[in-house]
Design a protein around this motif. Structure first.
Motif, mmCIF file in Angstrom:
data_model
loop_
_atom_site.group_PDB
_atom_site.id
_atom_site.type_symbol
_atom_site.label_atom_id
_atom_site.label_comp_id
_atom_site.label_asym_id
_atom_site.label_seq_id
_atom_site.Cartn_x
_atom_site.Cartn_y
_atom_site.Cartn_z
ATOM 1 N N THR A 31 30.125 32.665 31.020
ATOM 2 C CA THR A 31 30.512 31.485 31.792
ATOM 3 C C THR A 31 31.547 31.888 32.841
ATOM 4 N N ILE A 32 31.743 31.032 33.817
ATOM 5 C CA ILE A 32 32.754 31.291 34.843
ATOM 6 C C ILE A 32 34.145 31.327 34.210
ATOM 7 N N ARG A 33 34.333 30.552 33.150
ATOM 8 C CA ARG A 33 35.633 30.536 32.461
ATOM 9 C C ARG A 33 35.921 31.898 31.818
ATOM 10 N N ARG A 34 34.923 32.442 31.103
ATOM 11 C CA ARG A 34 35.100 33.760 30.469
ATOM 12 C C ARG A 34 35.352 34.824 31.535
ATOM 13 N N ASN A 35 34.590 34.768 32.610
ATOM 14 C CA ASN A 35 34.765 35.690 33.722
ATOM 15 C C ASN A 35 36.192 35.588 34.257
ATOM 16 N N ASN A 36 36.656 34.384 34.470
ATOM 17 C CA ASN A 36 37.993 34.147 35.021
ATOM 18 C C ASN A 36 39.083 34.708 34.113
ATOM 19 N N VAL A 37 39.003 34.410 32.823
ATOM 20 C CA VAL A 37 40.042 34.854 31.879
ATOM 21 C C VAL A 37 40.101 36.383 31.815
ATOM 22 N N THR A 38 38.953 37.024 31.648
ATOM 23 C CA THR A 38 38.928 38.483 31.516
ATOM 24 C C THR A 38 39.315 39.160 32.819
ATOM 25 N N THR A 39 38.816 38.667 33.933
ATOM 26 C CA THR A 39 39.145 39.266 35.232
ATOM 27 C C THR A 39 40.633 39.127 35.520
ATOM 28 N N THR A 57 41.411 39.090 44.336
ATOM 29 C CA THR A 57 40.350 38.878 43.364
ATOM 30 C C THR A 57 39.434 37.744 43.772
ATOM 31 N N ASN A 58 38.147 37.968 43.621
ATOM 32 C CA ASN A 58 37.131 36.965 43.900
ATOM 33 C C ASN A 58 36.300 36.811 42.630
ATOM 34 N N ILE A 59 36.424 35.670 41.978
ATOM 35 C CA ILE A 59 35.747 35.426 40.709
ATOM 36 C C ILE A 59 34.568 34.483 40.941
ATOM 37 N N GLY A 60 33.382 34.974 40.617
ATOM 38 C CA GLY A 60 32.186 34.149 40.756
ATOM 39 C C GLY A 60 31.873 33.786 42.198
ATOM 40 N N GLY A 61 32.496 34.471 43.139
ATOM 41 C CA GLY A 61 32.301 34.154 44.546
ATOM 42 C C GLY A 61 31.146 34.912 45.147
ATOM 43 N N LEU A 71 26.055 33.925 48.444
ATOM 44 C CA LEU A 71 25.619 33.357 47.182
ATOM 45 C C LEU A 71 26.381 34.027 46.057
ATOM 46 N N GLY A 72 27.123 33.259 45.282
ATOM 47 C CA GLY A 72 27.899 33.820 44.196
ATOM 48 C C GLY A 72 27.138 33.801 42.894
ATOM 49 N N GLU A 73 27.654 34.562 41.943
ATOM 50 C CA GLU A 73 27.079 34.570 40.603
ATOM 51 C C GLU A 73 28.229 34.450 39.625
ATOM 52 N N VAL A 74 28.120 33.507 38.683
ATOM 53 C CA VAL A 74 29.221 33.222 37.772
ATOM 54 C C VAL A 74 29.600 34.396 36.892
ATOM 55 N N ASN A 75 28.706 35.374 36.727
ATOM 56 C CA ASN A 75 28.995 36.509 35.850
ATOM 57 C C ASN A 75 29.524 37.720 36.612
ATOM 58 N N LYS A 76 29.886 37.560 37.894
ATOM 59 C CA LYS A 76 30.370 38.694 38.682
ATOM 60 C C LYS A 76 31.730 38.388 39.300
ATOM 61 N N SER A 77 32.525 39.448 39.437
ATOM 62 C CA SER A 77 33.823 39.357 40.107
ATOM 63 C C SER A 77 34.022 40.593 40.948
ATOM 64 N N GLU A 78 34.919 40.474 41.909
ATOM 65 C CA GLU A 78 35.237 41.596 42.780
ATOM 66 C C GLU A 78 36.748 41.640 42.964
ATOM 67 N N LEU A 79 37.324 42.827 42.828
ATOM 68 C CA LEU A 79 38.764 43.002 43.016
ATOM 69 C C LEU A 79 38.991 44.055 44.087
ATOM 70 N N THR A 80 39.730 43.709 45.117
ATOM 71 C CA THR A 80 40.115 44.673 46.144
ATOM 72 C C THR A 80 41.521 45.131 45.808
ATOM 73 N N VAL A 81 41.671 46.431 45.569
ATOM 74 C CA VAL A 81 42.938 46.999 45.117
ATOM 75 C C VAL A 81 43.554 47.811 46.255
ATOM 76 N N VAL A 82 44.823 47.522 46.562
ATOM 77 C CA VAL A 82 45.549 48.243 47.611
ATOM 78 C C VAL A 82 46.646 49.062 46.952
ATOM 79 N N LEU A 83 46.650 50.352 47.262
ATOM 80 C CA LEU A 83 47.630 51.285 46.688
ATOM 81 C C LEU A 83 48.766 51.550 47.670
ATOM 82 N N ILE A 84 49.823 52.199 47.162
ATOM 83 C CA ILE A 84 50.914 52.644 48.031
ATOM 84 C C ILE A 84 50.341 53.657 49.033
#
Length: 186
Positions: A31-39, A57-61, A71-84
């Motif tokens: 579910t989008i909720r499970r995705n959100n909590v874990t992400t 972070t983009n959850i279900g987007g 088109l989003g999918e509730v079981n997918k997330s994307e995180l863009t990470v920026v380092l020093i």
């Protein structure tokens, strides 16, 4: 390709912008909720790393298309990470990203984790893409899994994935424009 000694090398350096994108794919029943909590747990852990500056972070987007039109999918997330900045670290972004992916896989069994380093040269596609076609869907899927396993064992390869998923068959439609014209369609 591995025997030629070209995996793990690049023709044109993409540079080290200190950014990478993680993709998370949960089970299709998630579910989008499970995705959100874990992400959010993963996002919090990333932000605790001393060399991580920002995580977007983009959850279900959108997973296909641009911005809100995708088109989003509730079981997918994307995180863009920026380092020093690279000048303040003694490793490159890809090395850090691979370590992060391994840690997430260890902590969250069954979660599919992918990653792509953001560089100066960026086309949004995998550096190496192999296309398999065939008449029988099951045979193509089996062959793609064999090939994926083989490429994963090749030194220098990482984040190997098959774009076609079982349970989500792709269909190719070839339009006969002459036949359409006979019916007054265009």
């Amino acid at each position: 390709v591995g025997g030629l000694g070209i995996i793990g090398q690049e023709q044109f350096s993409t540079g080290d912008k200190g950014e990478f994108i993680l993709t998370l794919e949960y089970d299709k029943s998630a579910t989008i909720r499970r995705n959100n909590v874990t992400t959010q747990e993963i996002e919090k852990w990333l932000l605790e790393q001393p060399d991580v500056v920002t995580v977007l972070t983009n959850i279900g987007g959108p997973s296909v298309g641009f911005g809100a039109t995708g088109l989003g999918e509730v079981n997918k997330s994307e995180l863009t990470v920026v380092l020093i900045p690279a000048s303040e670290r003694d490793y490159n972004s890809e090395t850090f990203m691979i370590g992060v992916m391994e840690r997430i896989r260890e902590q969250y069994a069954g979660l599919k984790v992918g990653g792509q380093v953001s560089g100066i040269v960026q086309n949004g596609q995998a550096p190496i893409e192999i296309i398999l076609t065939g008449e029988r869907y099951a045979e193509v899927i089996a062959a793609s899994e064999q090939l994926r396993k083989l490429v994963e064992q090749t030194p220098g390869s990482n984040d190997v994935k098959v774009s076609v998923e079982t349970g989500k068959p792709e269909v190719r439609v070839d339009i006969d424009r002459d036949k359409m014209a006979e019916f007054g369609l265009n």
